[in-house]
Design a protein around this motif. Structure first.
Motif, PDB file in Angstrom:
ATOM      1  N   ASP A  66      40.946 -28.509 -60.812  1.00 53.55           N
ATOM      2  CA  ASP A  66      41.954 -28.114 -61.523  1.00 53.55           C
ATOM      3  C   ASP A  66      43.130 -28.567 -61.156  1.00 53.55           C
ATOM      4  N   HIS A  96      46.621 -28.866 -63.954  1.00 56.15           N
ATOM      5  CA  HIS A  96      46.914 -27.467 -64.663  1.00 56.15           C
ATOM      6  C   HIS A  96      46.937 -26.208 -63.902  1.00 56.15           C
ATOM      7  N   ASP A 127      35.383 -27.912 -67.195  1.00 57.51           N
ATOM      8  CA  ASP A 127      35.761 -27.201 -66.119  1.00 57.51           C
ATOM      9  C   ASP A 127      34.775 -26.692 -65.027  1.00 57.51           C
ATOM     10  N   HIS A 163      48.003 -28.724 -70.751  1.00 58.84           N
ATOM     11  CA  HIS A 163      46.395 -29.180 -69.611  1.00 58.84           C
ATOM     12  C   HIS A 163      45.625 -29.764 -70.768  1.00 58.84           C
ATOM     13  N   ARG A 222      44.161 -32.611 -68.950  1.00 54.51           N
ATOM     14  CA  ARG A 222      42.744 -33.480 -68.825  1.00 54.51           C
ATOM     15  C   ARG A 222      42.020 -34.388 -69.332  1.00 54.51           C
TER      16      ARG A 222
END
Lengths: 447, 447
Positions: free
Chosen positions: A317, A322, B144, B322, B326
């Protein structure tokens, strides 16, 4: 492929679990995430021998200085624990603009008000998925998944040791002392079990969850904490007979006046409540949001692999970017939010379980019910247990909903009666709220 | 404060729920996330009247053109459903480099192989938390939270309609047809319940979860799908007597040869399995990872507010940035991964439940057990149900672990016996795997 240099502080059980995952699963992680984590430094006095062998390229150090001086290292993983040296190292890392990943709930619960603003001031961030409920991605779920929800309440089993002891007491009618000793022998409880059985660890965790859920600063010392030490097997047995299980719950509720109730205590949970069947070392978190209703997450709250799993998910993360963006965007961090107003448990209203030990003589129940009535407490059930011919009688009472302050006052008065032979045992009975999903009837009406 | 212009495609139940959340909760969301979502366009032929009033600034359009032409609109929310116009609009949005947020499981399960590469080619992204299990943040948790885990298996209740019907059949001994009719009357089942009761909707969802969990491309038509239509009350009653509940599970398992088993079917689940107590319209997902062990997530799988909650969480995820990062970083999207090898259910090994309907005459059981034995199937229990004096006898059998292909062959043979009076009903019995956390004993050994 991106290589991510990191520093690891502490190489005990969880630390060596992280090393193991980052080395044994390096190819898997690289394939899945496009990231390759490179442990450049380990700050540890003693290290797991396998970790030392696995980390061929790491420098083993005993001070933060070389880590702080290395501009390539952008992430520091703190797995030392405690609130002294760990806090010092964490502040140094954040001050240097490095991201902090930590499993340290005590540090975050007690010093979050210092650490989060520090992270903001250096445009850094803190990842702490591993700090609550081990491998269960509850931080992620609550913070990101339920971001659009006004959270009404959280009821959670957050300490595996206490839950293991209660499960053994419930399943095998073992007294507390025996269950604790066996948990210690099995490695589920530490030699000094204070943090676990007295509810302090669970309180640390509910403080962190409540801060995220309600977007308010939580003063840790305002949480009411009651552990399971001293819980009698009688309570377990009586609860079962009434259709309940005793669990140590961490509770965070938004009151109708917008204040918060934050507390940890053993309580009676109805058998058909999903939390009632969470056994042994498992954790579970029931969350109630205005839009989603009831969401529950369940899994292992501790252990080397589950905790390492959470630490590595935070590493990904942070490395993807993020965590920093979230830190910049969301306004839910201590220092960005207002202080929570926390209510005294005296003002809470719930049902109660009481076990009185009174002399077996006429008129006793009349005295007891008069006292309860004078405090606006009405009875739901009364059960007088069969007992040996001599000695006090156990009377088990459940009440309708009453103010906790009234209950305490009534119990004080009952315990001062000459016919009362021992202090009254009492516990809260927890009813999960109705889901209360905001159904938007006005919006949904057919026109 | 950042203003985020978006376009909404479809303004039915979920769409108007999103409008409601973005307008009624605008201040709350802004305070929490620093974001203010501005619905600039709504593409809808008919719209909820309240939504029309709430969206004072929105343009109501019937084609994608003005949306595609507006460079300010970076996010398109697709809530039309289906795989024709919705697919066309989604492709147009992604082609224009706009992020797509969608609750459309059918589209993703069947056309993900087209949509995900398209999103990559334009440096865009797709948010789809609302496509699986409504308000339960399972996409987030799996993708995640458990990113560092090799997922071994997923067992999930993903269709609230089917689960509602099964719960009614189980709790009140209602036949399937009655439970379905009542579910339709209560608004839990549609007039044409095909997608729900035949397992297709659940298959769409497990296809999406399996893709993320295993990092492989899932060919939707390779999923074995068996619904609950035609399930007899006998099976429910017999299962209860044996200590089980019948649930329609969506299953994704990694076999020891690394192939995948993907399927949806009713099956017997032991009463103490956490999935057994998931009742009514709720969903639950049990996931097993090599590091975390068993993680379960539970909540409402459908409904206006829970689904809107998931859509808005995706909007925040995309707006913060995000989702794009990602998409660029993680290598788990269709088009970035290899095709999954999916095994035929004939090769699966499990326990089975059978209900035979045979003539009540000597030697029948000998014939049946000879056939089962000849197919390497050994019996675990046999129960001959009491019946009226005439007519066939119900014989309920549970087996030890056997190959499904062998079971099918044996049932075919039994059904051809002259003494067999009706087709044998059979169901799988699901045992959740041992957690099998990778304990790293070698690492943890004291030296």
């Amino acid at each position: 492929m991106q290589t991510v240099p990191i520093a690891l502080l502490g190489c005990g059980t969880v630390g060596s679990g992280v090393v193991r995952m980052l080395t044994e699963d390096a190819e898997f992680l690289a394939q899945r995430t496009g990231l390759r984590f490179d442990v450049r430094y380990v700050l540890a006095l003693q290290a797991n021998p396998k970790a030392r062998v696995a980390l061929t390229g790491a420098k083993w150090v005993t001070s933060m200085d070389p880590i702080l001086a290395d501009k390539d290292v952008g992430i520091v993983v703190e797995l030392i624990g405690g609130t002294t040296f760990a806090l010092e190292c964490s502040k140094a890392a954040l001050s240097a603009g490095k991201a902090l990943v930590t499993a340290n709930k005590a540090m975050l619960a007690r010093h979050g008000g210092e650490l989060f603003p520090l992270a903001h001031s250096t445009d850094s961030c803190i990842g702490f998925e591993a700090a609550v409920a081990g491998g269960v991605p509850v931080i992620l779920g609550l913070r990101d998944g339920l971001v659009a929800n006004r959270i009404r309440a959280i009821y959670a089993i957050l300490n595996g040791t206490a839950n293991y002891i209660l499960t053994e007491m419930t399943g095998a009618n073992k007294p507390y002392e025996q269950a604790l000793a066996e948990a210690q022998a099995a490695g589920y409880a530490e030699a000094d079990p204070t943090y676990d059985v007295d509810g302090i660890d669970a309180a640390h965790k509910i403080a962190i969850l409540a801060g995220l859920a309600f977007g308010e600063d939580i003063a840790f010392d305002r949480i009411r904490i009651e552990g399971i030490r001293g819980l009698q097997l009688d309570e377990i047995v009586n609860a079962r007979q009434l259709g309940y299980v005793i669990k140590m719950l961490a509770v965070a509720e938004r009151m109708s006046d917008r204040r918060l109730s934050l507390r940890v205590h053993p309580c009676l949970v109805a058998k058909d409540n999903p939390l009632a069947s969470v056994d042994g070392p498992f954790n579970a978190i029931s969350m109630f949001g205005h839009a989603v209703g009831h969401v529950l997450m369940y899994g292992r709250g501790a252990g080397q692999s589950p905790t390492a799993s959470a630490v590595v998910s935070d590493l990904v993360d942070v490395a993807i970017g993020h965590a920093r963006r979230r830190f910049q965007s969301l306004k839910i961090w201590p220092g960005k939010t207002r202080p929570a107003q926390i209510v005294s448990t005296d003002n809470l209203v719930s049902r109660f379980y009481l076990r009185l030990q009174v002399a077996d003589q006429p008129g006793v129940m009349a005295q007891v019910t008069r006292i309860l009535g004078s405090h606006q407490i009405s009875l739901s059930s009364v059960l007088q247990k069969e007992v040996p011919l001599t000695g006090p009688v156990n009377v088990v009472i459940t009440t309708h909903r009453a103010r906790e302050g009234d209950l305490r006052a009534a119990v004080d008065e009952i315990d001062r009666l000459p016919v009362t032979k021992a202090a009254t045992a009492w516990l809260r009975v927890i009813d999960l709220p109705a889901e209360g999903i905001d159904a938007g009837d006005e919006w949904n009406r057919k026109e």
